[in-house]
Every structure is written in structure tokens, then in C-alpha cells.
Design a protein around this motif. Sequence first.
Motif, PDB file in Angstrom:
ATOM      1  N   SER A 241       0.823  -1.220   0.000  1.00  0.00           N
ATOM      2  CA  SER A 241       0.000   0.000   0.000  1.00  0.00           C
ATOM      3  C   SER A 241       0.854   1.266   0.000  1.00  0.00           C
ATOM      4  O   SER A 241       0.613   2.199   0.765  1.00  0.00           O
ATOM      5  N   LYS A 242       1.865   1.278  -0.874  1.00  0.00           N
ATOM      6  CA  LYS A 242       2.704   2.472  -0.952  1.00  0.00           C
ATOM      7  C   LYS A 242       3.345   2.595  -2.325  1.00  0.00           C
ATOM      8  O   LYS A 242       3.478   1.623  -3.065  1.00  0.00           O
ATOM      9  N   ILE A 243       3.732   3.798  -2.644  1.00  0.00           N
ATOM     10  CA  ILE A 243       4.479   4.067  -3.869  1.00  0.00           C
ATOM     11  C   ILE A 243       5.929   3.719  -3.577  1.00  0.00           C
ATOM     12  O   ILE A 243       6.537   4.297  -2.672  1.00  0.00           O
ATOM     13  N   VAL A 244       6.486   2.780  -4.334  1.00  0.00           N
ATOM     14  CA  VAL A 244       7.852   2.332  -4.065  1.00  0.00           C
ATOM     15  C   VAL A 244       8.876   3.041  -4.941  1.00  0.00           C
ATOM     16  O   VAL A 244      10.039   3.142  -4.561  1.00  0.00           O
ATOM     17  N   TYR A 245       8.465   3.506  -6.111  1.00  0.00           N
ATOM     18  CA  TYR A 245       9.358   4.277  -6.994  1.00  0.00           C
ATOM     19  C   TYR A 245       8.613   5.525  -7.423  1.00  0.00           C
ATOM     20  O   TYR A 245       7.438   5.476  -7.765  1.00  0.00           O
ATOM     21  N   ASP A 246       9.325   6.655  -7.431  1.00  0.00           N
ATOM     22  CA  ASP A 246       8.679   7.939  -7.699  1.00  0.00           C
ATOM     23  C   ASP A 246       9.697   8.885  -8.336  1.00  0.00           C
ATOM     24  O   ASP A 246      10.787   9.077  -7.800  1.00  0.00           O
ATOM     25  N   SER A 247       9.343   9.448  -9.475  1.00  0.00           N
ATOM     26  CA  SER A 247      10.212  10.423 -10.140  1.00  0.00           C
ATOM     27  C   SER A 247       9.355  11.554 -10.687  1.00  0.00           C
ATOM     28  O   SER A 247       8.317  11.313 -11.306  1.00  0.00           O
ATOM     29  N   ALA A 248       9.771  12.780 -10.439  1.00  0.00           N
ATOM     30  CA  ALA A 248       9.110  13.963 -10.988  1.00  0.00           C
ATOM     31  C   ALA A 248      10.193  14.850 -11.577  1.00  0.00           C
ATOM     32  O   ALA A 248      11.061  15.339 -10.853  1.00  0.00           O
ATOM     33  N   THR A 249      10.173  15.011 -12.884  1.00  0.00           N
ATOM     34  CA  THR A 249      11.165  15.847 -13.566  1.00  0.00           C
ATOM     35  C   THR A 249      10.422  16.801 -14.494  1.00  0.00           C
ATOM     36  O   THR A 249       9.261  16.578 -14.832  1.00  0.00           O
ATOM     37  N   SER A 250      11.094  17.857 -14.912  1.00  0.00           N
ATOM     38  CA  SER A 250      10.446  18.822 -15.803  1.00  0.00           C
ATOM     39  C   SER A 250      11.474  19.513 -16.682  1.00  0.00           C
ATOM     40  O   SER A 250      12.676  19.481 -16.407  1.00  0.00           O
ATOM     41  N   MET A 251      10.971  20.106 -17.748  1.00  0.00           N
ATOM     42  CA  MET A 251      11.794  20.961 -18.607  1.00  0.00           C
ATOM     43  C   MET A 251      10.929  22.125 -19.040  1.00  0.00           C
ATOM     44  O   MET A 251       9.704  22.010 -19.140  1.00  0.00           O
ATOM     45  N   THR A 252      11.559  23.253 -19.270  1.00  0.00           N
ATOM     46  CA  THR A 252      10.851  24.432 -19.748  1.00  0.00           C
ATOM     47  C   THR A 252      11.358  24.758 -21.137  1.00  0.00           C
ATOM     48  O   THR A 252      12.567  24.835 -21.367  1.00  0.00           O
ATOM     49  N   MET A 253      10.409  24.902 -22.057  1.00  0.00           N
ATOM     50  CA  MET A 253      10.733  25.235 -23.439  1.00  0.00           C
ATOM     51  C   MET A 253      10.314  26.682 -23.688  1.00  0.00           C
ATOM     52  O   MET A 253       9.156  27.038 -23.486  1.00  0.00           O
ATOM     53  N   SER A 254      11.252  27.491 -24.119  1.00  0.00           N
ATOM     54  CA  SER A 254      10.985  28.894 -24.394  1.00  0.00           C
ATOM     55  C   SER A 254      10.155  29.041 -25.657  1.00  0.00           C
ATOM     56  O   SER A 254      10.347  28.317 -26.627  1.00  0.00           O
ATOM     57  N   GLY A 255       9.234  29.973 -25.645  1.00  0.00           N
ATOM     58  CA  GLY A 255       8.440  30.269 -26.830  1.00  0.00           C
ATOM     59  C   GLY A 255       9.030  31.413 -27.629  1.00  0.00           C
ATOM     60  O   GLY A 255       8.416  31.908 -28.566  1.00  0.00           O
ATOM     61  N   SER A 256      10.253  31.850 -27.296  1.00  0.00           N
ATOM     62  CA  SER A 256      10.837  33.027 -27.943  1.00  0.00           C
ATOM     63  C   SER A 256      11.071  32.825 -29.429  1.00  0.00           C
ATOM     64  O   SER A 256      11.079  33.784 -30.188  1.00  0.00           O
ATOM     65  N   THR A 257      11.247  31.595 -29.887  1.00  0.00           N
ATOM     66  CA  THR A 257      11.450  31.384 -31.322  1.00  0.00           C
ATOM     67  C   THR A 257      10.185  31.702 -32.099  1.00  0.00           C
ATOM     68  O   THR A 257      10.248  32.105 -33.240  1.00  0.00           O
TER      69      THR A 257
END
Length: 178
Positions: free
Chosen positions: A109-125
Motif C-alpha cells: 500500500s505504498k508508492i515504491v518508486y517515484d520520479s518527478a522531472t520537468s523541462m521548460t521550453m521557451s516560446g521566444s522562437t
Amino acid sequence: TPDSIEFRFKTPTGSNQVLLAKDNEFVVRLKETNSISDNKGSVEFLISSSLGSGSVSSSEFPIYNNEFWSVGITRETGSGYDQEVTAEFDTTASIKYNLYVKQYESGRSKIVYDSATSMTMSGSTAAAGLSSSTYNGQWTASGDLYWGSTGSFGSTLGVEFTGSLQELRLWNAPLTQS
């Protein structure tokens, strides 16, 4: 266009495999580490355009253990990235893409593996007149989703998925990790 994509997978086979592809715009895949015998790998979200590509990967886990893993990908825009992306998507905004990967063990009754990652993509182009080629426009561009298939990517990023997929969900709001 969804702001969140959520699904579960399990596979006993260690190799680079495509879980989800959207034409040549983005892909979610399993990325094998050095040895099949350790069952370890990561989940990678890769977004591609004529400008190149950007990606974010989960932590390395025993993802080839033939147990179900939950994957969530969300996109957010706005100050502090707490605002929903509107239906009229603004490719000039910076977009934060979140990748969540978890495995829940019901016996404990538990989360045994957990990953939270992110990236930011610029809209300047987009502001420079390249809006049809920006990374952020790839998410909202018209096209087909291929579950478990390489789609238009072919075999450059992996082979077709071998295993089970379930709970395929598209949401019109960015979900939180919880």
C-alpha cells in the motif's frame, strides 16, 4: 488538445521501446540502460521540431520488471506555471513540461518508486517568426497519437512496445503530481 496525458504500462522486455508517439512531434519511450539483466531503464519524454529536440527523463528504475508503472505528462504556462494552458494555445509563451513516473505496490500500500522531472521550453522562437517550427507548437499541432507504436518516428528512437498498456487518459487541464 490535452494538457495532461496519463497512462500505465508494464513490460518484461528490456529495450528502447516507444510507449506513445505523435507523428514526428513528440514521443514517450522507455530508454534502456547498459544491461538488460538488471531490468533498469528510464522513461523519456522527447519533443522535436525543425529546430532540434528537447527531452526530459525520469530517474533510473527497474522498469522492465513486468509490474505496472504510471506515467503522467503535463504542460503548464503562466507566471509560476500555475495557470492552465488555454484552448487557444500561445506558442510564444514558455511552457513547462512535467514528467511523472511512479510504481505503486498494492501489497505494501505504498508508492515504491517515484520520479518527478520537468523541462521548460521557451516560446521566444515563435516571436521571431518561427511559430510553425517551435517545440511548443508540436504538442498542439494536428496529428495522430500512436499508442505502443513508433508512428512516423520509425525505429530511430526505439521499437514498438511489447507489454501491456492501460488507463489511457487525456485531460484538458494540467494535473498535479498528487
